[in-house]
Design an enzyme around this catalytic site. Structure first.
Site, PDB file in Angstrom:
ATOM      1  N   SER A   1       0.841  -1.347  -0.041  1.00  0.00           N
ATOM      2  CA  SER A   1      -0.067   0.015   0.001  1.00  0.00           C
ATOM      3  C   SER A   1       1.052   1.331  -0.027  1.00  0.00           C
ATOM      4  CB  SER A   1      -0.997   0.040   1.274  1.00  0.00           C
ATOM      5  OG  SER A   1      -1.752   1.192   1.104  1.00  0.00           O
TER       6      SER A   1
ATOM      7  N   LYS B   1      -1.565  -0.976  -4.037  1.00  0.00           N
ATOM      8  CA  LYS B   1      -2.574  -0.292  -3.915  1.00  0.00           C
ATOM      9  C   LYS B   1      -2.452   1.208  -3.659  1.00  0.00           C
ATOM     10  CE  LYS B   1      -4.635  -0.418   0.706  1.00  0.00           C
ATOM     11  NZ  LYS B   1      -5.509  -0.804   1.393  1.00  0.00           N
TER      12      LYS B   1
ATOM     13  N   ASP C   1      -7.646   2.983  -3.541  1.00  0.00           N
ATOM     14  CA  ASP C   1      -8.279   3.066  -2.274  1.00  0.00           C
ATOM     15  C   ASP C   1      -8.775   4.320  -1.990  1.00  0.00           C
ATOM     16  OD1 ASP C   1      -9.269   2.714   0.384  1.00  0.00           O
ATOM     17  OD2 ASP C   1      -7.367   2.247   1.432  1.00  0.00           O
TER      18      ASP C   1
ATOM     19  N   GLU D   1     -11.472   0.267  -3.678  1.00  0.00           N
ATOM     20  CA  GLU D   1     -11.992  -0.045  -2.296  1.00  0.00           C
ATOM     21  C   GLU D   1     -12.419   1.509  -1.734  1.00  0.00           C
ATOM     22  OE1 GLU D   1      -9.615  -1.420   1.807  1.00  0.00           O
ATOM     23  OE2 GLU D   1      -8.319  -0.689  -0.103  1.00  0.00           O
TER      24      GLU D   1
ATOM     25  N   ASP E   1     -14.372  -1.833   2.818  1.00  0.00           N
ATOM     26  CA  ASP E   1     -13.568  -1.946   3.988  1.00  0.00           C
ATOM     27  C   ASP E   1     -14.372  -1.372   5.308  1.00  0.00           C
ATOM     28  OD1 ASP E   1     -11.812  -1.646   5.911  1.00  0.00           O
ATOM     29  OD2 ASP E   1     -10.483  -0.228   4.509  1.00  0.00           O
TER      30      ASP E   1
ATOM     31  N   GLY F   1      -4.382  -4.112   5.930  1.00  0.00           N
ATOM     32  CA  GLY F   1      -3.312  -3.360   6.994  1.00  0.00           C
ATOM     33  C   GLY F   1      -3.883  -2.133   7.776  1.00  0.00           C
TER      34      GLY F   1
END
Length: 369
Positions: A136, A162, A189, A214, A239, A291
């Site tokens: 990420s 990501k 994301d 996301e 999420d 994470g």
């Protein structure tokens, strides 16, 4: 499980680089390591994943301490526990505060696995001996800096990239990245940065062959996400909207997503994570492990849960050196060619680095049970 004591180690660790999202930027990470001891001298460890500011969920480091101290520890004192699956239902009399619950439950899961002499992954029902991992990347100051970071992580073998997006830092940035890396698995994301007014912009992502977007919409929404998923081809991954098995069931029923990110802390612990995993598997919804900028203990728990069979997409469980000059476990979590080998020692499979724990600790509180 004859629990004897719970110890809260309050730590402050500085990340190698600042991490920027649509929420804000963070470099100093304050959190708790929870230690559970039994009467035989075994030690289990969990990690809290809330932030000092309630920008991801309503929980904070301070609220975690208060909930653990005032409510969760008294529940443990009043109840005998034979298996970690009993912990989350006991805590269920309290609404919310999933990160506080997960931190305690994680320590008890580790303790249980050590008492049984088996790896935590085995105790959870995991099957894999190694897991694929992605990376990420926070919002970067320039496009050149971003492309350089991506190239560096791909050279280390990470299986998926990501990228954090927000209004004004989305389609054009992703187009540039896709142009530079035409075949790389990439996801975006949004951390709830958009609304349905942004559908026209979000439709443009369909041309970029993304793995997923996301949490594009509100953090507590599943209705508008269902509307958006009907309008775009890019799979939506939920999420922040998923805090429980119930949430996952309703999101899947409504068609709000095609993928779910399971974060152990967000859903209240490993037991609830397993239930969500199993339900998604039954309904053909792939999952992956997100994470929360964890240190070594939380990272080890993420490795263990990712060994379950329906974690088919690379998660965010990068190696320790991605975030920390020194971690609090030994050996540190290591990624080789985008893969983490699952430890085979009892419990989380990593030892606590006592010197590092003391170095980063700013408070220690012990509670007899």
């Amino acid at each position: 499980m004859p629990l004897k004591k719970i110890i809260l180690h309050r730590l402050m660790m500085r990340m190698i680089d600042p991490f920027a999202t649509s929420f804000g930027t963070m470099q100093d990470k304050e959190f708790f390591i929870i230690e559970a001891l039994d009467t035989d001298g075994n030690r289990g460890f969990g990690e809290s994943v809330s932030f000092p500011i309630p920008w991801y969920t309503e929980e904070t480091v301070k609220s975690n301490k208060d909930i653990i101290e005032d409510f969760l520890i008294p529940i443990l004192r009043d109840n005998e526990i034979e298996h970690p699956n009993e912990v989350f239902p006991l805590f269920g009399r309290l609404r919310g505060n999933n990160m506080a619950k997960a931190a305690i439950e994680g320590a008890i899961w580790d303790l249980y696995a050590k008492r049984e002499g088996i790896p935590l992954a085995t105790a959870l029902g995991g099957e894999k001996t190694e897991i694929d991992v992605g990376i990420s990347i926070g919002i970067q100051p320039t496009m050149d800096a971003l492309l350089t970071k991506i190239d560096g992580f791909l050279s280390q073998g990470y299986k998926r990239i990501k990228l954090k997006i927000k209004p004004g830092h989305d389609v054009e940035m992703l187009r540039e990245v896709r142009k530079a890396f035409p075949t790389t698995p990439i996801m975006a994301d949004a951390n709830s940065a958009y609304t349905l007014d942004d559908i026209a912009m979000l439709k443009q992502l369909d041309d970029l062959n993304l793995l997923m977007i996301e949490q594009p919409l509100q953090h507590n929404d599943i209705i508008d996400h269902a509307k958006l998923q009907k309008e775009i081809q890019t799979p939506i991954c939920l999420d922040e909207s998923i805090h429980s098995l119930y949430d996952a069931q309703k999101a899947i029923e409504l068609g709000s997503c095609k993928i779910i990110n399971i974060k152990v802390g967000r859903v209240g612990g490993l037991s609830e994570s397993i239930k969500i995993h199993d339900y998604c598997k039954e309904h053909g919804i792939p999952v992956w492990c997100g994470g929360m900028l964890e240190a070594g203990v939380g990272r080890a728990h993420n490795v263990a849960i990712t060994t379950l069979s329906n974690f088919v997409l690379p998660g965010d469980t990068a190696g320790s050196s991605r975030y920390w000059e020194k971690d609090i476990i030994k050996p540190e979590v290591v990624v080789e060619d985008g893969v983490i080998k699952v430890p085979t020692s009892p419990g989380i499979g990593y030892e606590i680095d006592e010197e590092a724990l003391e170095e980063f600790r700013i408070q220690k509180i012990e509670y007899d049970l």
